[in-house]
Design an enzyme around this catalytic site. Structure first.
Site, short mmCIF file in Angstrom:
data_model
loop_
_atom_site.label_atom_id
_atom_site.label_comp_id
_atom_site.label_asym_id
_atom_site.label_seq_id
_atom_site.Cartn_x
_atom_site.Cartn_y
_atom_site.Cartn_z
N CYS A 252 -28.03 -32.51 6.88
CA CYS A 252 -28.01 -31.21 7.53
C CYS A 252 -27.37 -31.30 8.91
O CYS A 252 -26.76 -30.34 9.38
CB CYS A 252 -29.41 -30.60 7.60
N HIS A 923 -34.66 -30.71 11.43
CA HIS A 923 -33.71 -30.06 10.56
C HIS A 923 -32.66 -29.38 11.42
O HIS A 923 -32.97 -28.85 12.47
CB HIS A 923 -34.45 -29.04 9.68
#
Ligand SMILES: [Zn+2]
Length: 1013
Positions: A252, A923
């Site tokens: 990510c 994230h």
């Protein structure tokens, strides 16, 4: 036992030798493909280091057996936890060092050694701490899934081989392999010679194998699982650039950076118009032979084709991994680091300068800034000329002043992004558990605000305000795995305490002037296990720690066995039930006691060692009766010696000053141990000196190995000690038993231990018995059935929350402008990074000031949220308030005069890379504005949703992309109608890339396979 096996459990060499041997192995061992390295828990290794650096053989910093408990998910599967960080959670040691440590210290029973291979990956050698773990199944039976681990250096063929074997596929069968990513996309693994790494197989993926039917057909043109991965509706014409990126396993960070760059108009247009083809630089030794630029161009072209909901950036990821090995692995990476690498890689791959000339940099030497700046920029452009320089490079001025001769050095340096610091709060919020003296009070969790640079005493003061207990009556300790990892001194720095440490603060009883001294006693709880067959001659037990340890101040007079027993019962009253008179526990069998006593002598080492030891010791037991009286006396002598002073420093630090007294402490606790099972003893552990003082024949202190002794001599003495000490007590005890027939059986026995809760036996087999430098640690040992009856586990785990826990932690907000000002604030260079003063001819800690001179068309601002100092690592989660429009730099620029027609440095936001979570996990996502329709979108891997402007400024914002207003072109398309049916404009969170009617099904599988079958 054979001589051979005795050798294998070799007596470890001296601490200095240990340190030298291991350190030189760590220093000299080079990574070599195929070699084995071992993973060792960081805390254990640290403790070992401390032991060999500061301890003596008897130090309580003795690390005990190698214990990797903290690295495992659980102790059944011994599955290694995810995302462990080297040098933070574990260290890697070469095989030779591991085997030495293993021989010297042994390993906790049952734990598998964590052996890992060095693998040869493109451009790097690496110990593969995490092999790739993938699921394997046959197409004909996809319910039967097995898990297997492969190295990144393995090829696909080895997977096929493993599958054929695991699923008993008849030899000679023709097979096809497919890989399924976590998002259900499927791809054929055609090339069996490609490595696991290059195939982008990562943990969590499934490999499906099908075998050709007898009639020559394949079971299905595509495996069943691929029904969702139909070639994406070729007709799909979404908004160009509004396209997700599939997560290829912890990627990510890469997707977030790519989305920001993809939404940088000048760069994307450059690639979409294929201008890069003419500028690819295949010969630049600093570049990547054009491969990064080409792979990047492919991704951008797909993302802007309007044909895909989501793109799999597989080739791009592989290329990045080839050129920057740090992005290969399994750990969380930094989108900013990748961005920096990528901008540099693209620049060199696209550098229009084919032969870089050497240009000597000139100092300003008093010339006007304008002149020096122009010269610097000219020189930079002569060596660096690319779309990246055109778009992203600016210039800042750096001024260094020598503190001694005041020489001023001015240079102008290009930059590709600004890394601006965040104002760091001087305060820190800590969460700690406070354990009151009141035995019926549960521990209370408090949230306290302390100065970041404060000391442990500041923590106590802050807690004192909430509890009204004076700081002097508090001791702070780090509790780890049911024992004290560290007991802090009040003047130690708070920076030693990490946020993730479990900190307990214990209230101690008041100590008045006239009162006798207290001993600070650390109390552990242990449960016995692994009973041995009594017949084997070595009836010993293993123990495991449980529950919460305690720290208590014990008056010296209360140190008798009996008194301690009662004191502990009192202290544990909240969750340890006292037996009532009706269930008075009496000894059932006389043998029990003897057994118990013996147990205390052989505890704390592994079964095998015990066995061996028992056999070794046996022959000398003949002399027991002879030695008994003298030893008995010497044991008694131990009790006269003064107790250590109340002293709650870390053992290692004061071991030197404690050396003098250590003998006596050793004796005391030695006797405490010996007496542990003997609850009827009335003798105080620190009783009246006169009663036994002159009976001494040999002080136990003399039995501890002396520096001059040879190992052989030590061993001899140990034998005697081991052989003798149980005996006198047994005799003494049985006499007593006769005298008082009705014995109360205790709930637990008291045992002297070392700081990590194992019964101290010195080093391996060779050391002395109990040893302490300053801090006494005792454990109370429970039989499992007694624990079940009297120890209330449920109650023991309870705690309360103080009101301070309810107050929401206030979010600090800073202005972007403040960060930019911090960037240009004068700072003094750090010791590690001094400046060489050409006048003084030596390194100086100069003052340094940065000023912005000229800014690029697209300005990247990196907010330095990750703060790493020597002692602390933290993520700053303040909100940085940044403008979406009209970020005006005019006042920050050093250059006040603008040349004719030059645009003002005024910027609008075009993209943001976000980071959610903490230091170690997290994230990445991004917000970006589409250049064609002017709409903001939120990109979360393969998912894309509409975003509204007020959502964009959050404390997750990490890298900001600004576009200079004069270069911004008006959108060519109208903004999308984001509120279709209803009139309420709620575009956010509406998933776009999973369009069509059957959105639920497609939502999970909105991807594109880049391959058609
Ligand atoms: Zn100087």
């Amino acid at each position: 036992m054979t001589a051979n096996s005795r050798c294998s459990a070799a007596e470890p060499p001296g601490l200095e030798t240990q340190r030298r041997e291991i350190e030189s192995l760590l220093r000299e061992c080079e990574l070599c493909a195929g070699d084995s390295w071992y993973v060792v828990e960081h805390r254990w290794f640290d403790q070992w280091k401390e032991f060999v650096e500061t301890g003596d053989q008897n130090s309580s910093s003795f690390p005990g057996q190698i214990d990797n408990t903290e690295l495992f998910e659980d102790l059944d599967s011994y599955h290694v936890k995810e995302r462990l960080v080297e040098n933070e959670d574990f260290v890697l040691v070469p095989a030779e060092a591991w085997h030495k440590l293993l021989v010297w210290y042994g390993m906790v029973v049952g734990q598998p050694p964590l052996e890992r291979k060095v693998v040869d990956l493109p451009s790097t050698l690496k110990v593969e701490v995490y092999p790739v773990e993938i699921f394997l199944c046959l197409h004909s039976n996809m319910d039967n899934v097995i898990t297997a681990q492969f190295s990144r250096a393995d090829n696909i063929q080895s997977i096929q081989r493993a599958m054929c074997q695991a699923f008993s596929v008849p030899p000679g069968s023709e097979c096809r392999l497919w890989m399924k990513s976590s998002d259900s996309s499927c791809e054929r693994l055609r090339n069996l010679h490609v490595s696991v790494l290059d195939a982008c197989l990562s943990s969590g993926m499934t490999v499906i194998m099908e075998t050709r039917n007898a009639d020559g057909t394949w079971p299905s043109s595509r495996p069943q699982i691929m029904r969702n991965s139909v070639e994406e509706q070729d007709s799909y014409r979404g908004q160009s650039g509004v396209c997700g990126l599939t997560n290829l396993g912890n990627t990510c960070f890469m997707n977030s950076a790519l989305q920001c760059l993809s939404n940088t108009p000048p760069l994307t247009e450059y690639f979409l118009q294929s201008s890069y083809l003419e500028e690819l630089n295949f010969t630049n030794p600093l570049g990547m032979k054009g491969e990064i630029a080409e792979a990047y161009a492919d991704v951008i072209k797909q993302m802007w084709s309007g044909r895909h909901y989501s793109v799999v950036p597989r080739v791009f990821k592989t290329k990045v991994g080839h050129f920057a090995s740090q992005f290969l692995g399994y750990q969380q990476h930094d989108s900013q680091e990748l961005l920096s690498f990528l901008l540099d890689g693209l620049h060199e791959d696209l550098n229009r300068v084919k032969n870089k000339e050497y240009i000597e940099l000139r100092d300003a030497e008093g010339r006007p800034d304008q002149e020096v700046a122009e010269e610097a920029w000219r020189n930079h452009r002569r060596r660096n000329d690319s779309v990246i320089v055109d778009t992203f490079h600016g210039l800042f001025k750096s001024t260094l002043v020598c503190p001694e001769c005041h020489k001023v050095s001015v240079t102008f340096d290009p930059f590709c992004y600004l890394s601006v610091p965040l104002p760091v709060s001087k305060e820190r919020v800590m969460e700690v558990f406070y354990v009151s003296l009141d035995p019926y009070a549960k521990p209370v969790q408090h949230r306290v605000v302390v100065p970041k640079a404060g000391k442990v005493s500041d923590l106590c003061s802050a807690l004192s305000e909430m509890t009204s207990v004076p700081p002097s009556q508090m001791v702070v300790a780090d509790v780890f795995n049911h024992h004290f990892f560290k007991i802090y001194n009040s003047d130690e720095s708070l920076s030693c305490i990490l946020d993730r440490d479990d900190i307990f603060v214990y209230e101690l009883s008041v100590q008045e002037e006239q009162q006798e001294e207290q001993v600070l006693l650390a109390l552990y709880l242990r449960e016995r296990s692994h009973y041995r067959d009594y017949g084997s001659g070595s009836s010993s037990y293993g123990t495991s720690l449980f529950g919460h340890p305690l720290l208590l101040g014990v008056p010296r007079s209360s140190c008798s066995q009996e008194a301690l027993y009662d004191l502990f019962l009192q202290r544990l009253a909240r969750y340890v039930r006292r037996p009532d008179p009706s269930e008075e526990l009496e000894e059932e069998e006389e043998d029990d006691d003897e057994e118990e006593l013996y147990k205390t002598q052989t505890n704390g080492i592994s079964d095998d060692e015990q066995q061996e030891e028992a056999e070794r010791v046996e022959p000398s037991q003949a002399q027991l009766s002879e030695d008994a009286p003298a030893n008995s006396q010497s044991d008694a002598t131990a009790k006269v010696d003064p107790l250590p002073e109340l002293n709650h420093t870390q053992p290692s630090q004061d071991h030197k000053e404690a050396t003098n007294g250590s003998g006596s402490q050793t004796e005391l606790l030695n006797s405490a141990e010996a007496n542990a099972a003997n609850c009827t003893s009335d003798e105080s552990l620190c009783g009246n000196p006169s009663s036994t003082a002159d009976a001494t024949s040999e002080s136990p202190a003399d039995q501890t190995p002396q520096p001059g002794q040879t190992a052989e001599e030590e061993r001899e003495e140990d034998k005697q000690e081991e052989a003798c000490s149980p005996s006198p007590l047994t005799i003494e005890q049985s006499t007593k038993r006769r005298a008082c027939p009705k014995r109360r059986k205790s709930l637990f026995t008291i045992q002297a231990v070392n700081s990590n809760g194992t019964t101290e036996r010195g080093m391996g087999e060779g050391g002395s018995a109990v040893s302490f430098s300053s801090q006494p640690y005792v454990a109370i040992d429970w039989d499992p059935d007694m624990k079940k009856r009297f120890y209330n586990e449920n109650e023991a785990e309870k705690y309360d929350k103080h009101a301070s826990m309810e107050v929401p932690q206030q979010q600090t907000t800073v202005q972007l402008q403040e960060c930019i000002e911090l960037f240009t604030t004068v700072e003094t260079l750090e010791e590690e990074n001094p400046w060489y003063c050409p006048v003084c001819k030596k390194h100086q800690l100069a003052t340094k000031k940065l000023d912005l001179w000229s800014l690029p068309e697209v300005l990247i601002i990196h907010l330095k949220r990750f703060s790493y100092t020597k002692f602390t690592r933290e993520k700053l989660d303040s909100i940085v308030d940044f403008p979406l429009r009209d970020l005006d730099f005019s006042s920050c620029l050093l250059r006040k005069k603008l040349s004719n027609g030059e645009p003002r440095s005024c910027y609008d936001l075009i993209a943001v890379s976000n980071h959610y979570g903490g230091l170690r996990d997290g994230h990445y996502t991004s917000y970006a504005k589409n250049k064609d329709n002017g709409q903001w979108y939120y990109f979360d891997d393969s998912k894309v949703t509409y975003a509204r402007e007020p959502q964009i400024v959050t404390n997750a914002a990490y890298v900001l992309f600004y576009h200079r207003q004069d270069k911004i072109r008006k959108p060519t398309l109208p903004p999308p109608n984001t509120s279709p049916a209803s009139s309420t404009p709620q575009p956010a969170n509406e998933t776009i890339t999973s369009c069509k009617d059957d959105s639920a099904e497609l939502g999970a599988s909105s991807y594109v396979t880049m391959e058609t079958d």
